[in-house]
Write a protein that holds these residues in place. Structure first.
Motif, short mmCIF file in Angstrom:
data_model
loop_
_atom_site.label_atom_id
_atom_site.label_comp_id
_atom_site.label_asym_id
_atom_site.label_seq_id
_atom_site.Cartn_x
_atom_site.Cartn_y
_atom_site.Cartn_z
N VAL A 139 0.38 -1.11 0.12
CA VAL A 139 0.03 -0.02 0.21
C VAL A 139 0.90 1.13 -0.11
CG1 VAL A 139 -2.14 0.74 1.09
CG2 VAL A 139 -1.92 -1.43 1.00
N LEU A 140 2.28 1.32 0.60
CA LEU A 140 2.36 2.21 1.50
C LEU A 140 3.85 2.46 -0.40
CD1 LEU A 140 4.02 2.05 4.08
CD2 LEU A 140 2.29 3.49 4.08
N THR A 141 4.36 1.63 -1.27
CA THR A 141 4.35 1.72 -2.47
C THR A 141 3.77 2.52 -3.66
OG1 THR A 141 5.57 -0.31 -1.98
CG2 THR A 141 5.68 0.57 -4.41
N GLU A 142 2.11 1.72 -3.51
CA GLU A 142 1.17 2.26 -3.84
C GLU A 142 1.25 3.61 -3.97
OE1 GLU A 142 -3.47 1.85 -5.72
OE2 GLU A 142 -2.16 0.22 -4.55
N LEU A 143 1.60 4.58 -2.17
CA LEU A 143 1.05 5.75 -2.78
C LEU A 143 2.32 6.34 -2.72
CD1 LEU A 143 -0.21 5.05 1.65
CD2 LEU A 143 -1.52 5.63 -0.93
N ASN A 144 3.11 6.22 -3.20
CA ASN A 144 4.57 6.74 -3.92
C ASN A 144 4.37 6.77 -5.08
OD1 ASN A 144 6.81 5.90 -4.72
ND2 ASN A 144 7.57 6.98 -2.77
N GLU A 145 4.31 5.75 -5.79
CA GLU A 145 3.65 5.68 -7.11
C GLU A 145 2.88 6.93 -7.50
OE1 GLU A 145 2.67 1.52 -7.81
OE2 GLU A 145 5.08 0.74 -8.06
N ALA A 146 1.93 6.89 -7.10
CA ALA A 146 0.40 8.22 -7.13
C ALA A 146 1.31 8.94 -7.12
CB ALA A 146 -0.66 7.66 -5.96
N ALA A 147 2.05 9.68 -5.93
CA ALA A 147 2.73 10.96 -5.91
C ALA A 147 3.76 10.64 -7.30
CB ALA A 147 3.50 10.52 -4.79
N HIS A 148 3.86 10.03 -7.98
CA HIS A 148 4.98 10.44 -8.82
C HIS A 148 4.85 10.30 -10.05
CE1 HIS A 148 8.91 9.84 -10.79
NE2 HIS A 148 8.50 8.74 -11.47
N ALA A 149 3.51 10.06 -10.18
CA ALA A 149 2.74 9.28 -11.54
C ALA A 149 2.06 11.31 -11.81
CB ALA A 149 0.81 8.94 -11.12
N GLU A 150 1.88 12.69 -10.12
CA GLU A 150 1.82 14.09 -10.74
C GLU A 150 2.94 14.23 -10.65
OE1 GLU A 150 -1.41 14.61 -11.47
OE2 GLU A 150 -2.20 12.37 -11.01
N GLY A 151 4.05 13.89 -10.51
CA GLY A 151 5.47 14.56 -10.44
C GLY A 151 6.03 14.85 -8.89
N ALA A 152 5.69 14.42 -8.18
CA ALA A 152 6.15 15.05 -7.04
C ALA A 152 6.80 13.43 -6.19
CB ALA A 152 4.64 15.06 -6.24
N THR A 153 7.22 13.93 -4.92
CA THR A 153 7.86 12.98 -4.05
C THR A 153 7.43 12.47 -2.79
OG1 THR A 153 9.70 12.83 -6.39
CG2 THR A 153 10.29 11.76 -3.81
N LEU A 154 7.00 11.05 -2.94
CA LEU A 154 6.07 11.17 -1.79
C LEU A 154 7.69 9.84 -0.67
CD1 LEU A 154 3.79 11.91 0.34
CD2 LEU A 154 3.35 8.82 -0.45
N TYR A 155 8.31 10.05 0.07
CA TYR A 155 8.85 9.57 1.11
C TYR A 155 8.75 8.93 2.55
CZ TYR A 155 12.01 12.60 4.02
OH TYR A 155 12.55 13.59 4.55
N LEU A 156 8.85 8.14 2.66
CA LEU A 156 9.24 7.66 4.20
C LEU A 156 10.08 8.27 5.20
CD1 LEU A 156 6.82 5.01 4.06
CD2 LEU A 156 6.05 6.70 4.17
N PRO A 157 10.46 8.85 6.12
CA PRO A 157 11.59 9.31 7.11
C PRO A 157 11.66 8.43 7.85
CG PRO A 157 9.55 11.10 6.96
CD PRO A 157 9.39 10.00 6.00
N ASP A 158 12.86 7.83 8.20
CA ASP A 158 12.99 6.79 9.21
C ASP A 158 12.30 7.16 10.73
OD1 ASP A 158 15.12 8.78 9.44
OD2 ASP A 158 16.57 7.64 9.16
N THR A 159 12.70 7.12 11.74
CA THR A 159 12.59 6.92 12.86
C THR A 159 13.11 8.57 13.58
OG1 THR A 159 11.76 4.70 13.52
CG2 THR A 159 11.96 6.59 15.39
N GLY A 160 14.53 8.82 13.01
CA GLY A 160 15.20 10.13 13.55
C GLY A 160 14.51 10.93 13.02
N GLU A 161 14.49 11.14 11.55
CA GLU A 161 13.81 12.68 10.60
C GLU A 161 12.27 12.24 10.44
OE1 GLU A 161 14.29 15.00 7.80
OE2 GLU A 161 15.93 14.22 9.37
N THR A 162 11.47 10.97 11.61
CA THR A 162 10.47 11.65 11.95
C THR A 162 10.10 12.51 13.33
OG1 THR A 162 9.62 9.88 10.59
CG2 THR A 162 8.57 10.54 12.68
#
Length: 324
Positions: A139-162
């Motif tokens: 599901v998270l991969t599909e969300l990333n692909e959804a953003a990419h399809a519109e010319g954007a990037t969606l990434y999940l930061p690690d615990t420290g970055e969060t």
């Protein structure tokens, strides 16, 4: 039915789908007009509904309108047409943010998963606590692909970055509730019985442990304060960014955001938006991370499983559609 025979009932459904999009403080800063000769729907900014203190450059307004444009694309495709979109089509008219022309028959498969049209009517922001269970990897991969399809990037930061992102959001939240002008502006959008703004039922509780800096509307309207609640210990925050930071990029980011939200809704994943740090130039710049690429952060999206948020009111299609 061809676009030349676009009837009033279908047009109203298209506009209703567009205005189901999210907007900041549910301000709904958009207007629509049909050009009968070409069956093109013009999408304009309603500047008088913008947040002048919180969003002086109009970036958040463009994201909101971009989300409405994506919903319009989904609806046009649902009715069997190919949505042809132009962003900022007339430079001499800066309030004209997009045009969408139904040019059937519908051919593309990317814009319209079969369930996105139904999802756009069910999508609501949820400011309630989420469970500890996280969405699965596919599901998270599909969300990333959804953003990419519109010319954007969606990434999940690690615990420290969060945690760093949440600290910046907390600092922004504190600035917002202590800034008199911004407090007054936000407070003005909280009211009952209107077709816009934030109804008290949609405000949500505070985190009892002060780990998750949800926007504290209770600080603006203490008489509306809800009991605090225990939120998830490890919130899942996704970062939406674009390579550039121009007006067209803001509109693309809005479309990417709405595609992500609709795909999440189709999978039963709830979402809420953490925008506070993006409202302060220094904190927005600090959100950038080499882990997610050198892009410009446009939105923070909290994802998880929990109750569906209450529906926010909407201005009717008749009120936002110029029929002259």
């Amino acid at each position: 039915m061809m676009p030349e025979t676009l009837d009033g009932a279908t047009l109203e459904k298209l506009i209703s789908a567009a205005v189901a999009a999210p907007s900041f403080h549910n301000s709904q800063p958009w207007r629509f007009r049909l050009e009968p000769e070409t069956a093109t729907i013009l999408v304009r900014a309603a500047g008088e509904r913008g947040l002048r203190e919180t969003d002086p450059l109009g970036r958040a307004l463009h994201l909101s309108v971009g989300a409405a444009v994506f919903n319009l694309r989904v609806a046009v495709a649902h009715f069997g047409w190919e949505p042809v979109v132009r962003l900022l089509p007339v430079p001499a008219q800066p309030d004209l943010l997009a045009s969408v022309r139904p040019a059937g028959p519908h051919r593309s498969v990317g814009v319209n998963r079969a369930d996105l049209y139904q999802a756009l009517w069910r999508r609501h922001s949820s400011r309630a606590p989420f469970s500890a269970h996280r969405p699965p990897g596919p599901v998270l991969t599909e969300l990333n692909e959804a953003a990419h399809a519109e010319g954007a990037t969606l990434y999940l930061p690690d615990t420290g970055e969060t945690q760093r992102i949440l600290r910046l959001t907390s600092e922004a939240e504190q600035r917002g509730v202590t800034d008199p002008a911004r407090r007054a502006e936000s407070r003005g959008w909280i009211h009952d019985g209107a077709a816009d703004g934030l109804a008290p039922a949609a405000l949500g509780p505070r985190d009892a442990a002060d780990r998750l800096p949800m926007r504290d509307f209770s600080a603006l309207r203490p008489e509306r304060q809800l009991p605090s609640a225990v939120f998830e210990r490890r919130p899942l925050i996704a970062v939406l960014s674009t390579a550039h930071d121009r007006r067209a990029d803001w509109l693309r980011a809005g479309q990417a955001l709405e595609r992500v939200l609709l795909v999440a809704t189709a999978h039963g994943v709830r979402a809420s938006l953490l925008h506070q740090a993006l409202e302060w130039p220094d904190l927005r710049w600090a959100l950038r991370s080499t882990d997610g690429g050198p892009g410009y952060v446009q939105m923070l999206v909290r994802l998880g499983y929990g109750p569906q948020g209450p529906a926010s009111p909407r201005i009717s299609a008749h009120q936002v559609l110029d029929r002259t």
